[in-house]
Design an enzyme around this catalytic site. Structure first.
Site, mmCIF file in Angstrom:
data_model
loop_
_atom_site.group_PDB
_atom_site.id
_atom_site.type_symbol
_atom_site.label_atom_id
_atom_site.label_comp_id
_atom_site.label_asym_id
_atom_site.label_seq_id
_atom_site.Cartn_x
_atom_site.Cartn_y
_atom_site.Cartn_z
ATOM 1 N N GLU B 244 0.826 -1.213 0.000
ATOM 2 C CA GLU B 244 0.000 0.000 0.000
ATOM 3 C C GLU B 244 0.856 1.258 0.000
ATOM 4 O O GLU B 244 0.591 2.199 -0.748
ATOM 5 C CB GLU B 244 -0.933 0.008 1.220
ATOM 6 C CG GLU B 244 -1.847 1.235 1.221
ATOM 7 C CD GLU B 244 -2.875 1.200 2.334
ATOM 8 O OE1 GLU B 244 -4.026 0.893 2.044
ATOM 9 O OE2 GLU B 244 -2.519 1.490 3.492
ATOM 10 N N ARG B 270 -3.200 34.254 -15.741
ATOM 11 C CA ARG B 270 -3.674 35.220 -14.742
ATOM 12 C C ARG B 270 -2.732 36.421 -14.739
ATOM 13 O O ARG B 270 -1.534 36.287 -14.492
ATOM 14 C CB ARG B 270 -3.688 34.541 -13.366
ATOM 15 C CG ARG B 270 -3.949 35.468 -12.198
ATOM 16 C CD ARG B 270 -5.423 35.780 -12.069
ATOM 17 N NE ARG B 270 -5.689 36.552 -10.852
ATOM 18 C CZ ARG B 270 -6.761 37.289 -10.659
ATOM 19 N NH1 ARG B 270 -7.687 37.365 -11.621
ATOM 20 N NH2 ARG B 270 -6.942 37.939 -9.537
ATOM 21 N N GLN B 281 8.738 36.529 -9.238
ATOM 22 C CA GLN B 281 9.627 35.446 -8.831
ATOM 23 C C GLN B 281 9.049 34.619 -7.674
ATOM 24 O O GLN B 281 9.227 33.405 -7.609
ATOM 25 C CB GLN B 281 10.983 36.021 -8.426
ATOM 26 C CG GLN B 281 12.081 34.981 -8.405
ATOM 27 C CD GLN B 281 13.440 35.623 -8.179
ATOM 28 O OE1 GLN B 281 13.580 36.618 -7.470
ATOM 29 N NE2 GLN B 281 14.454 35.041 -8.797
#
Lengths: 82, 381
Positions: B244, B270, B281
């Site tokens: 798992e 955007r 940055q």
């Protein structure tokens, strides 16, 4: 018997004590009562012993009386194979 | 170790992406809010083959190798928005089906695996208890041998899939004095008298994957339903956790990749202060961090596949991967949320859901702290 002890020492060092000096793991070094092996690690060692030596270990046989030192495990394996 | 997918693995990955995008994303926002498990999605996944990926065809599965399975899981993680459903599939596969495949008798395999593969049966795993979580082998659930049966008594909590499961892999001790050597695994069918699925547990994330407690009260299980040897349940449990921890992370590689791509698209489109926000940055750095994490995580997950295909134990590697990938996933989800600003905080965008879903990954299958303990132990500390 000596061969069994060396195989056990090698396996314990590799699996449970990586980086430890082989000379520090003596035939009578306590494994369980010192905390080197917890119950899960003991089960892994039991599985190794079963697979490597072709024996079957019952749960009640995996206590400190048989699995607390290389000496004890080697004697147990020998008695099972006898 | 070659990290490039083979042509076949690439096809499996792409098929999984295509399937998940087309079939698993309906109405996720409502289902997440209302905690609705998708039986329809479950059956579609079964039809796609997801429930039988590593199971040999003679038992109804696809018989894929572990690296193939990881590739499919990565694809599902990329395409699916319903990570609760994927979590349920992982719980079903790694803590129920695979233990039966690895430790089950031929009779158990024939009886259960075909149904678990075709989606008729849903598997669950009962290990954690109210007072035995990370300290799992301190469990109190007890199994007493009586003739041809074991009688189980105890309570299991945090049982993923419990409200919808048909078959439970349950761990109990036959003798608490034996410690780990007393733990034994059992297969318990849902309609077994004495088994009750009690209160459902509402979660912060992965809300489409249902969870509940189960109570075992004088629950008699035939000896034929013991999974593996008596006193060797720890082997069954640790094997399932190893699988798992390795494979559930593959979903998150896909999620992190998709999240990176959508975040890049967002910061390009955007605009604020007259330029794309990616030109700032401080925003671009978050994208770079997401990319670095993804590239660092991927080899850790595929290394597990590489090792297991060579029959090498991967206990430490699985824990290293679980620790790093889950923590990276949470960090990247936080970055994605911050990059999307106020829109990311809105439910309709899905970014906040991915963060809520991700937070569980540092807890289940062993917390981050437990993974560190395992790695430390493997290093001989």
């Amino acid at each position: 018997m000596d061969n069994i002890k060396e195989e056990l020492r090698q396996h314990i060092l590799e699996e449970f004590l990586p980086g430890e000096k082989p000379s520090n793991l003596k035939d009578d070094t306590p494994l369980r009562t010192s905390g080197i092996l917890d119950s899960v690690a003991t089960l892994k060692l039991v599985t190794f012993v079963e697979e490597h030596y072709g024996i079957e270990v019952e749960a009640h046989e995996a206590g400190v009386e048989n699995f607390d030192s290389i000496d004890g495990i080697a004697s147990f394996v020998k008695s099972k194979k006898a | 170790m070659d990290l490039e997918l083979t042509e076949n693995q690439r096809e499996l990955y792409e098929a999984a992406v295509k399937f998940a995008e087309a079939e698993l994303n309906d109405d996720v926002i409502r289902r997440d809010r209302d905690e609705v498990f998708s039986f329809d999605g479950w059956k579609k996944c079964a039809h796609f083959g997801a429930m039988g990926l590593p199971v040999p065809s003679e038992y109804g599965g696809m018989g894929l190798g572990i690296t193939d399975v990881i590739a499919v899981m990565e694809g599902l993680g990329y395409g699916a928005r319903d990570h609760g459903l994927l979590f349920s599939i992982n719980a079903h596969l790694w803590t129920n089906s695979l233990p039966i495949l690895v430790f089950g008798t031929e009779e158990q395999k024939r009886k259960y695996l075909p149904g678990l593969c075709n989606g008729d049966l849903i598997g669950a795993n009962g290990a954690s208890e109210p007072d035995a979580g990370s300290d799992i082998f301190a469990m109190r659930t007890h199994a007493e041998r009586r003739g041809d049966c074991y009688v189980l008594n105890g309570t299991k909590t945090f049982v993923s899939n419990a409200p919808v499961a048909n078959l439970f892999a349950v761990y109990a001790t036959v003798d608490a004095r034996l410690g780990a050597m007393g733990i034994t695994a059992f297969l318990v069918e849902r309609d077994t008298p004495g088994l009750t699925v009690t209160r459902g547990l509402e979660k912060m994330g992965l809300r489409t994957s249902p969870m509940a407690e189960i109570v075992l009260e004088n629950c008699a299980i035939p000896v034929a339903n013991r999974l593996g040897r008596e006193g060797r349940g720890v082997q069954v449990f640790e094997s399932s956790m190893e699988w798992e921890r390795g494979c559930i992370l593959a979903n998150y590689l896909g999620l992190m990749r998709r999240q990176l791509e959508t975040s890049i698209e967002h910061v390009r489109n955007r605009r604020q202060f007259g330029q794309p926000i990616g030109k700032f940055q401080s925003v671009a750095n978050r994208i770079v961090d997401m990319k670095v994490r993804l590239d660092a995580c991927r080899p850790l997950v595929y290394k597990i596949g590489w090792m297991k295909e060579r029959n090498k134990p991967a206990m430490m590697e699985s824990s290293v991967a679980k620790l790093f990938v889950s923590e990276s996933l949470v960090s990247s989800c936080m970055d994605a949320l911050q990059i999307h600003g106020g829109y990311g905080y809105m439910v309709e965008q899905g970014v906040e859901r991915e963060l809520r879903d991700a937070l569980g990954s540092t807890l289940y299958s062993g917390t981050t702290e437990i993974q560190r303990n395992i790695v430390a132990k493997c290093l001989g500390i």
